[in-house]
Design a protein around this motif. Structure first.
Motif, PDB file in Angstrom:
ATOM      1  N   GLN A   7       8.367  40.259 -24.586  1.00 32.86           N
ATOM      2  CA  GLN A   7       8.348  41.696 -24.860  1.00 32.86           C
ATOM      3  C   GLN A   7       9.217  42.449 -23.863  1.00 32.86           C
ATOM      4  N   LEU A   8       9.134  42.010 -22.579  1.00 28.83           N
ATOM      5  CA  LEU A   8       9.934  42.672 -21.549  1.00 28.83           C
ATOM      6  C   LEU A   8      11.418  42.498 -21.841  1.00 28.83           C
ATOM      7  N   SER A  11      12.434  44.654 -24.834  1.00 25.87           N
ATOM      8  CA  SER A  11      12.453  46.099 -24.562  1.00 25.87           C
ATOM      9  C   SER A  11      13.609  46.467 -23.651  1.00 25.87           C
ATOM     10  N   ILE A  12      13.916  45.609 -22.664  1.00 23.02           N
ATOM     11  CA  ILE A  12      15.024  45.889 -21.760  1.00 23.02           C
ATOM     12  C   ILE A  12      16.351  45.821 -22.508  1.00 23.02           C
ATOM     13  N   ARG A  15      16.664  48.912 -24.469  1.00 24.81           N
ATOM     14  CA  ARG A  15      16.823  50.084 -23.615  1.00 24.81           C
ATOM     15  C   ARG A  15      18.239  50.176 -23.060  1.00 24.81           C
ATOM     16  N   SER A 267      13.688  47.167 -15.143  1.00 26.50           N
ATOM     17  CA  SER A 267      12.227  47.191 -15.016  1.00 26.50           C
ATOM     18  C   SER A 267      11.814  47.774 -13.670  1.00 26.50           C
ATOM     19  N   ARG A 335       8.525  51.754 -27.348  1.00 22.19           N
ATOM     20  CA  ARG A 335       9.978  51.710 -27.399  1.00 22.19           C
ATOM     21  C   ARG A 335      10.544  53.120 -27.298  1.00 22.19           C
ATOM     22  N   GLY A 355       8.306  49.659 -21.446  1.00 21.57           N
ATOM     23  CA  GLY A 355       8.336  48.208 -21.320  1.00 21.57           C
ATOM     24  C   GLY A 355       7.106  47.686 -20.604  1.00 21.57           C
ATOM     25  N   ASN A 363       1.627  47.856 -19.789  1.00 24.49           N
ATOM     26  CA  ASN A 363       2.714  48.618 -20.403  1.00 24.49           C
ATOM     27  C   ASN A 363       2.878  49.972 -19.724  1.00 24.49           C
TER      28      ASN A 363
END
Length: 407
Positions: A7-8, A11-12, A15, A267, A335, A355, A363
């Protein structure tokens, strides 16, 4: 943990791609050969760097460590980042300070020589053209660094205003430091590691301070700053010495400081509650809305004199209609553009960055909500893939800052 890592990473990737898409003004690079490379490119590849396109550059998103491990290691030990894609430049001349003050919100004149601050370049509507760390080297010399994705528009903006300023007799010139590379050394081992490579006493250089000094045999611009919330430095080094300096830093740390990529950098900055231009701040976002009121110097609030001052000073007096907030949420990570609702189901804003936090193991996100809904502790609903999940407005930074300041 594997789910959180996936997931990280997802999302990164979203982003960074979103920020690039907006900030590069829709200039895309589809072929590797068209991407710019920093002088450390081969060094990155040799050390397992996974290279990705970012703002027209081929940059490492991570190395052999996972993004989670890299993020945690930076906070526990240290991380070394190649940020040479960013643009450093100097303004010189007796009128360099009054010239810059026409373009940014900071009290540049009030800075002591050798100190700096975060500031924002604004447009006529008070919106953010870019954020930048600026340093008053001397009364007639300003050093600043602007974002890679904003380089072209920033330089065009500065140049246009400089021509008009000089046409009226102003004394200012500029130099773009394309002959230099930029390394960011961050984390608790940053200072003790770097101290091995310079004779200057780093304990006397505090957060925001700037020095020109010898590091590992090269004349460097050293700023005690960063984009992680940790203590650390940004080191502008002549490009021919950049690889040797990177190797020396890693060696002196005895393997504890590790090469760290854009993934962990993103992050880390999200945990630190710092804006990513193109996501959390854009041309239509004012510094007041973005929670950067503290960056508007007291004298500037009284006098104005910068682009969009009428809009910004009015917001300072009356309050903005929207505000940037931190968010903690359940379910999958939020998101960018995820809808934020209040407990009545009414839309109150949207997420701009979100994220999984490697350090907090939950989260986190930031976004903009209507004023009145921005209080810490306010319960909200955040929509991810069509489903609403519980969330709460949180103060930022999510992870406490550890900047090195006088006691």
């Amino acid at each position: 943990m594997r789910g959180g890592l996936w997931q990280l990473g997802q999302s990164i990737t979203r982003r960074l791609a979103q920020a690039e898409k907006k900030a590069v003004a829709r200039r895309y690079y589809s072929v590797d050969s068209e991407l710019k490379k920093t002088v450390l490119y081969d060094f990155h590849v040799a050390n397992g760097g996974k290279m990705v396109p970012f703002a027209g550059w081929n940059m490492p998103i991570q190395y052999k460590d996972s993004i989670i491990d890299s993020t945690v290691n930076c906070r526990e030990n240290g991380g070394l980042f190649d940020v040479s894609h960013m643009c450093g430049l100097s303004l010189k001349g007796k009128d360099s300070v009054p010239f810059l003050e026409k373009l940014v919100i900071a009290d540049v004149a009030g800075l002591a020589p050798g100190t700096g601050t975060l500031t924002v370049f604004t447009n006529e509507k008070g919106g953010a053209i870019d954020d930048s760390v600026i340093t008053k080297v001397k009364d007639d010399h300003i050093y600043l660094v602007v974002n890679a994705g904003c380089r072209d528009k920033d330089l065009a903006h500065i140049e246009a205003h400089m021509k008009a300023f000089k046409a009226k007799g102003g004394d200012v010139s500029w130099h773009i430091h394309d002959e230099r590379s930029l390394l960011a050394l961050q984390g608790p081992l940053a200072a003790p590691t770097l101290q091995h490579l310079t004779k200057d006493d780093l304990s006397k250089i505090y957060f925001g301070d700037f020095r020109v000094l010898d590091i590992n045999g090269a004349s460097c611009f050293l700023t005690r700053t960063g984009y992680t919330g940790e203590d650390g430095f940004e080191i502008s080094v002549p490009s021919e010495h950049a690889v040797d300096l990177a190797k020396a830093i890693l060696e002196k740390s005895e393997g504890k400081v590790r090469l760290t990529g854009l993934g962990a950098r993103d992050s880390l900055r999200l945990e630190a509650g710092l804006c990513l231009y193109g996501n959390d701040m854009e041309q239509h976002t004012t510094p007041v809305e973005a929670g950067l009121t503290w960056a508007i110097g007291k004298r500037r609030r009284a006098e104005g004199g910068f682009l969009g001052a009428d809009v910004i000073l009015k917001q300072l007096e009356q309050g903005p209609s929207i505000r940037r907030v931190g968010l903690i949420s359940s379910g999958p990570p939020a998101r960018s553009h995820s809808e934020i609702q209040n407990e009545k189901g009414e839309n109150i804003g949207e997420v701009t960055s979100g994220g999984f936090s490697p350090c907090l193991k939950k989260n986190i996100a930031m976004g903009y909500v209507k004023s009145g809904s921005h209080k810490s502790g306010a319960k909200v609903k955040i929509t991810v893939r069509g489903k609403a999940y519980d969330g709460v407005v949180s103060k930022m930074p999510f992870v406490p800052s550890k900047y090195y300041k006088p006691t």
